[in-house]
Design an enzyme around this catalytic site. Structure first.
Site, PDB file in Angstrom:
ATOM      1  N   GLY B 291       0.830  -1.206   0.000  1.00 16.54           N
ATOM      2  CA  GLY B 291       0.000   0.000   0.000  1.00 16.54           C
ATOM      3  C   GLY B 291       0.857   1.246   0.000  1.00 16.54           C
ATOM      4  O   GLY B 291       2.009   1.244  -0.466  1.00 16.54           O
ATOM      5  N   SER B 292       0.327   2.300   0.608  1.00 18.97           N
ATOM      6  CA  SER B 292       0.942   3.618   0.461  1.00 18.97           C
ATOM      7  C   SER B 292       2.344   3.740   1.039  1.00 18.97           C
ATOM      8  O   SER B 292       3.068   4.666   0.675  1.00 18.97           O
ATOM      9  CB  SER B 292       0.041   4.665   1.117  1.00 18.97           C
ATOM     10  OG  SER B 292      -1.219   4.629   0.499  1.00 18.97           O
ATOM     11  N   VAL B 293       2.708   2.856   1.955  1.00 17.13           N
ATOM     12  CA  VAL B 293       4.078   2.950   2.480  1.00 17.13           C
ATOM     13  C   VAL B 293       5.091   2.771   1.365  1.00 17.13           C
ATOM     14  O   VAL B 293       6.266   3.050   1.519  1.00 17.13           O
ATOM     15  CB  VAL B 293       4.384   1.895   3.588  1.00 17.13           C
ATOM     16  CG1 VAL B 293       3.729   2.281   4.885  1.00 17.13           C
ATOM     17  CG2 VAL B 293       3.973   0.511   3.160  1.00 17.13           C
ATOM     18  N   PHE B 294       4.582   2.315   0.203  1.00 18.18           N
ATOM     19  CA  PHE B 294       5.457   2.084  -0.931  1.00 18.18           C
ATOM     20  C   PHE B 294       5.831   3.385  -1.638  1.00 18.18           C
ATOM     21  O   PHE B 294       6.815   3.444  -2.359  1.00 18.18           O
ATOM     22  CB  PHE B 294       4.726   1.147  -1.895  1.00 18.18           C
ATOM     23  CG  PHE B 294       5.633   0.253  -2.665  1.00 18.18           C
ATOM     24  CD1 PHE B 294       6.491  -0.618  -2.009  1.00 18.18           C
ATOM     25  CD2 PHE B 294       5.642   0.255  -4.051  1.00 18.18           C
ATOM     26  CE1 PHE B 294       7.323  -1.468  -2.712  1.00 18.18           C
ATOM     27  CE2 PHE B 294       6.483  -0.579  -4.757  1.00 18.18           C
ATOM     28  CZ  PHE B 294       7.323  -1.441  -4.086  1.00 18.18           C
ATOM     29  N   LYS B 295       5.010   4.407  -1.433  1.00 14.89           N
ATOM     30  CA  LYS B 295       5.170   5.645  -2.214  1.00 14.89           C
ATOM     31  C   LYS B 295       6.539   6.303  -2.072  1.00 14.89           C
ATOM     32  O   LYS B 295       7.103   6.758  -3.064  1.00 14.89           O
ATOM     33  CB  LYS B 295       4.057   6.634  -1.863  1.00 14.89           C
ATOM     34  CG  LYS B 295       2.733   6.220  -2.486  1.00 14.89           C
ATOM     35  CD  LYS B 295       1.584   7.049  -1.961  1.00 14.89           C
ATOM     36  CE  LYS B 295       0.274   6.500  -2.493  1.00 14.89           C
ATOM     37  NZ  LYS B 295      -0.873   6.985  -1.723  1.00 14.89           N
TER      38      LYS B 295
END
Lengths: 391, 668
Positions: B291-295
């Protein structure tokens, strides 16, 4: 009054100071073996004694009593002029036959481990064959001396009677059964015959005749065949037939050169059956090592060689034959026992003289040494013997 | 006899003597053969028969944390065995044993009638059971002391340590991986026995010293941090009614794992009582869409390639962006217009980051992901790691590419995330994660040392710094999604994440099942610690910023307060305040802290004054006792863990007659 004097006179006649110096070397060696035996009996029997009788000293105490009796017997024998035994020879052989028959009388004879070898009198058990061995030697020496001295060389006259006597006695002993003693008696007889000058041809003939008898005996008794198999191939069945002899091997093997130390045998802890009687030499091998084994064999060698030297240097035929006979009995017992425990001969059930636990054996062996001592004491330094004078 | 006859007589006598001499010589030779030549083989055979041998594992090596705290130790436990030969009355003995050990009689009977002379009845029994068995020795039932694995800290670090079976064989975790080093060779206990099986005590064979071949393992794990992480994770998972979770605390400069916690955890002393699900080391065995922690990783890749700058503006399509035949939305159905890259990260815009990724091209994006370690094992020294799942770019549809930019459609492990984050925190250099610092022998001599190992340079140091700044704004700026991770006094860089889980029963991404996460490091300008929190399927708070960020904050705060880790605190004057607060309030949350921080009074006494009672809070029992001995304070201790309360208050004069009551507890 007069009668007591006669008796005293007779006793004085029988007991006397030997004229020469007895062979103290034999005495010394015998006592050494006796001490070694006592120590080893104590070492090898304590655990079994504690377990069986609740008294770890059970066998030691008895052995000490027998040793006391035996030493007394040896002393008495050394003080009786051996020539007197000639008079007792025939009586001895008759007594032997009677005793051998009495063994089979219920109530008198005692059976131990399936063999009737003992007579029980007043709480003491007495192993007849031990007495018979000595009696037969005395008888053979006496009978053959008579014939030699009369220049008798005829085979039938000279050897028929001793042969018959020996065969009858051996047959009775085989009946007990006591194969080991029977073998000893026959071989001792052959040795004495040989010494007395029988033709080698007859001796070989007789020996050849014994072979089928031996074979028959082995076939009739299954356990003897098993013993021979176990002897030939002990490792085929280490838990069964070969067990006994293998345990003995392991005693010698784990003893090594110096032994595991006195009292430290592990094999005596139920691995090796009868560690204080027939197989005591194995325990010596384990606890004292090759050094101990060598020492004991040397002591026996000294005893045996001194015995033959007495025979050699006694100019009297009877004394010489008697000394040789007694020495041969001891030598045969020693050699067969040690050979058996080291797996060189099939198991027999013979004790090691002076060392193994066994009352009658010890007393009779010590008595026999007493006779040897007496014979050695009758010799004069000059070489001519002293017995004619007494006669 | 005449002369001639006499001569022959003497000759014959001589031959007889000769015969016996030869016989006696033969006996001596035979004795020599048996006792000297065949000594070795016969002695060996005799020993075989006389010795009773049992192979036993030696005392297994210790596993220690980096401070020397024992995490896995060995204690001796009694085991019962029987010599079936010595059992006189099987029925009776079996009955007695069954009663003493609470076993079935039939089972005992089976063991009593087995072949041979040795059979285990029950291993590792309790002392009362041992006492009940002792009198049965006469019946051939004996006790033997066996080393038994014991985990004194119970659940602590259980997934890292693993466990051993009854024969002390490592089955999982480090116990499995380092089984050979820990166990050492089996050693033989042997004793001489008589033919009836009785032990001969005085003739015991000297035990062979083999302790030297057993190694102890020193971990990078700090059991204090591990404990904090486990407790905080447990609280978060339970409070959010989640399925499970993981938390990793890592030193980005070295790759050392300081804590690796999973929930649910288990007690390795009784591992057989828990399911395989609970024993799983989720942080390395479970894949999920990050999820967004990947951004931040996408941003790092784009910045590193120079395709974007922080202030480049992207149009965020008013909340719905058509890619191929699909439409991408923002989380919370927000509608963003124009955003800079900094805003995209701070507000976590899906459409924005998808556009950033597109500037990179598929191939470069893939290459960057590989460099960050996704799609392959990190190589951590705990067995069972999975590589995750990263498809080749030629199989990506346009929507897959867009989805991957915000962490959907790619499978990673928690450890991969933490490692990649550490690379960013460590000026772009990825260190190999590891939990074992050294293997030492029983004397403490180092046998093998695991020094920090560089995997590769992931991005340039400048890029790493720029990403750190972007991530700091997530936590520290107004309107950032990670504001709940803010820690007073320390600047934190972080990123929240809420990923939809792929529902295998529905064959689609579920809107209900999510993975909430928070990943960050501090201090942002000189990172010393990376912390990752993953909460699996929370039901109460579904958003990473709510479910995971406070846990990140709690772990970080307590680590900062409890431990002297030389982390520079920006606003020094607030340090004492924060320390005071967090140590007094059990399980503080953000609101409490803020409130408490304003009301708490800074102590007015001098802590260095040895005539006053010091503040024990937060100290370990050992430290408390040492300090009290030093100052001559009588103590009454209760509880275990760290000091949480005391009477009298700190700053009171020490009274030699009045003891100081100190309460210890595990919860903060």
């Amino acid at each position: 009054m007069q009668m007591t004097e006669t008796v005293a006179g007779n006793i004085r006649d029988i007991f006397h100071e030997p004229q020469g110096r007895p062979d103290y070397m034999i005495l010394f060696v015998t006592l050494c073996l006796l001490i070694i035996g006592t120590v080893m009996i104590y070492s090898s029997s304590t655990i079994a004694a504690e377990q069986r009788y609740g008294n770890s000293l059970h066998f030691l105490k008895r052995q000490l009593i027998y040793a006391g009796l035996g030493i007394a017997g040896m002393f008495i024998m050394s003080r009786i002029h051996y020539q007197h035994w000639r008079k007792a020879a025939s009586v001895g052989i008759v007594l032997s036959l009677v005793l051998l028959v009495l063994v089979f009388v219920p109530g008198l004879g005692t059976t131990i481990n399936g063999a009737r070898r003992w007579i029980k009198v007043a709480g003491f058990t007495f192993q007849v064959s031990e007495f018979v061995k000595l009696a037969l030697v005395v008888f053979l020496a006496h009978f053959l001396t008579k014939k030699i001295e009369y220049g008798q060389n005829d085979i039938r006259r000279m050897f028929a009677v001793p042969l018959a006597c020996t065969v009858v006695i051996t047959a009775l002993i085989l009946k007990q059964p006591d194969f080991g003693t029977a073998v000893i008696l026959i071989t001792v007889m052959l040795f004495i015959f040989y010494l007395a000058g029988i033709r080698l041809l007859y001796l070989l003939g007789f020996a050849a005749a014994m072979v089928p008898v031996g074979v028959l005996l082995v076939i009739f008794e299954g356990y003897r065949l098993k013993r021979i198999f176990a002897f030939l191939h002990p490792w085929d069945d280490p838990q069964g037939a070969g067990f006994h002899i293998i345990q003995s091997f392991l005693c010698f093997g784990s003893g090594g050169a110096l032994g595991v130390g006195l009292g430290n045998s592990v094999q005596k802890l139920y691995y090796l059956p009868e560690p204080h009687t027939d197989f005591i030499f194995s325990i010596i091998g384990e606890e004292c090592g090759f050094i101990g084994v060598l020492l004991v064999i040397i002591l026996f060698a000294v005893l045996i060689m001194r015995g033959f030297m007495i025979s050699f240097s006694t100019s009297d035929t009877f004394g010489s034959l008697l000394a040789a006979g007694i020495t041969t009995v001891i030598a045969m017992e020693v050699c067969i026992n040690i050979a058996v425990v080291m797996g060189m001969l099939p198991t027999k059930g013979l004790v090691l003289p002076f060392v193994s636990y066994g009352g009658t054996s010890l007393v009779m062996s010590l008595a026999a040494v007493g006779i040897l001592l007496n014979i050695s004491g009758q010799m004069r330094p000059g070489g001519t013997n002293a017995l004619r004078k007494t006669e | 006899m005449n002369r001639k006859e006499k001569k022959w007589y003497r000759f014959r006598l001589f031959t007889i003597a000769g015969f016996f001499s030869i016989f006696l010589c033969a006996l001596v030779i035979r004795a020599f053969h048996l006792q000297i030549i065949k000594y070795e083989s016969l002695k060996h055979y005799a020993d075989e028969q006389q010795f009773c041998n049992i192979l036993l594992p030696p005392e297994r090596g210790l596993i220690l944390d980096q401070n020397g705290q024992k995490l896995a130790a060995t204690i001796l436990a009694d085991s019962v065995y029987v010599d079936p030969v010595m059992v006189k009355n099987r029925e009776k003995t079996a009955e007695k044993i069954a009663y003493a050990l609470d076993m079935k009689k039939a089972d005992v009977m089976k063991k009593l009638s087995g072949p041979g002379r040795f059979s285990w009845i029950k291993r590792k029994i309790t002392p009362p059971e041992a006492a009940a068995i002792k009198p049965l020795a006469a019946d051939g039932v004996f006790l033997l002391q066996e080393p038994n694995r014991f985990y004194p800290q119970r659940e602590l670090a259980c997934h890292i340590l693993g466990f051993v079976n009854i024969d002390s064989q490592g089955l999982e975790g480090l116990e499995f991986k380092y089984d050979n080093q820990l166990k050492g060779p089996l050693h033989t206990i042997s004793w001489r026995r008589d033919a009836k099986g009785n032990r001969i005590y005085q003739a015991e064979r000297a035990p062979v010293e083999q302790n030297d071949s057993v190694s102890n393992i020193i971990l990078t794990i700090d059991s204090r941090i591990q404990f904090i992480a486990e407790q905080q994770l447990k609280d978060a998972v339970e409070a959010n009614r989640a399925k499970g979770g993981s938390a990793i605390v890592m030193d980005p400069r070295t790759g050392e794992i300081l804590a690796l916690a999973n929930y649910p955890f288990f007690n390795p002393n009784a591992f057989s009582k828990v399911s395989a699900d609970e024993r799983r080391n989720r942080a390395i065995t479970d894949c999920f869409d990050p999820g967004s922690v990947f951004k931040p990783f996408v941003a790092a890749a784009a910045l590193d390639d120079g395709v974007v700058k922080e202030n480049d503006v992207f149009y965020c399509e008013n909340g719905s962006y058509r890619v191929g035949d699909r439409v991408i939305h923002e989380a919370h159905m927000k509608r963003h217009q124009a955003m800079t890259l900094a805003d995209i990260i701070k507000k976590s815009s899906n459409i924005g980051i998808a556009k950033v990724a597109q500037l990179l091209t598929k191939e470069r994006f893939y290459e960057h992901l590989r460099e960050l370690g996704f799609g392959e094992e990190t190589g951590i020294d705990i067995p069972g790691e999975v590589p995750g799942f990263l498809r080749k770019p030629n199989t990506w549809r346009p929507v897959d590419f867009a989805n991957m930019s915000f962490g959907q459609g790619i499978s990673v492990t928690a450890l991969q995330l933490a490692t990649a984050m550490s690379a960013i925190a460590n000026h772009g250099v990825m260190m190999k994660p590891h939990v074992v610092r050294a293997i030492v022998d029983s004397q403490g001599k180092v046998l093998e040392e695991f020094t920090p190992q560089v995997v590769r340079k992931v991005v340039s140091p400048v890029t790493a710094e720029r990403v750190a700044v972007l991530m700091t704004s997530v936590v520290e700026s107004q309107g950032g999604t990670g504001s709940r991770a803010r820690i007073t006094g320390v600047s934190v860089a972080g990123k929240t994440g809420t990923a939809q889980k792929f529902d295998f029963t529905e064959k689609a991404y579920s809107s209900q099942k999510v993975t909430a996460s928070f990943m960050g490091f501090f201090p942002a300008d000189e990172p010393q610690m990376v912390v990752l929190v993953i909460i699996d399927e929370p039901e109460i708070n579904r958003w990473g910023g709510v479910a995971a960020a406070p846990t990140f904050k709690n772990i970080s705060e307590q680590v900062l307060c409890r431990l002297d880790r030389n982390i520079e605190i920006k606003r020094v004057e607030k340090e004492a305040e924060v320390k005071k607060v967090t140590s007094r309030v059990a399980r503080p949350d953000t609101a409490d802290i803020m409130q408490a921080a304003s009301t708490e009074i800074i102590p007015s006494y001098d802590p260095a004054d040895t005539s006053l009672i010091p503040d024990f809070t937060g100290m370990s029992l050992r430290d408390v006792l040492a300090l009290c001995r030093e100052r001559g304070i009588k103590t009454r201790i209760s509880g275990s863990g760290w000091a949480v309360n005391q009477e009298p208050e700190p700053g009171m004069p020490i009274d030699a007659d009045r003891p100081c009551f100190i309460l210890f507890g595990n919860a903060f």
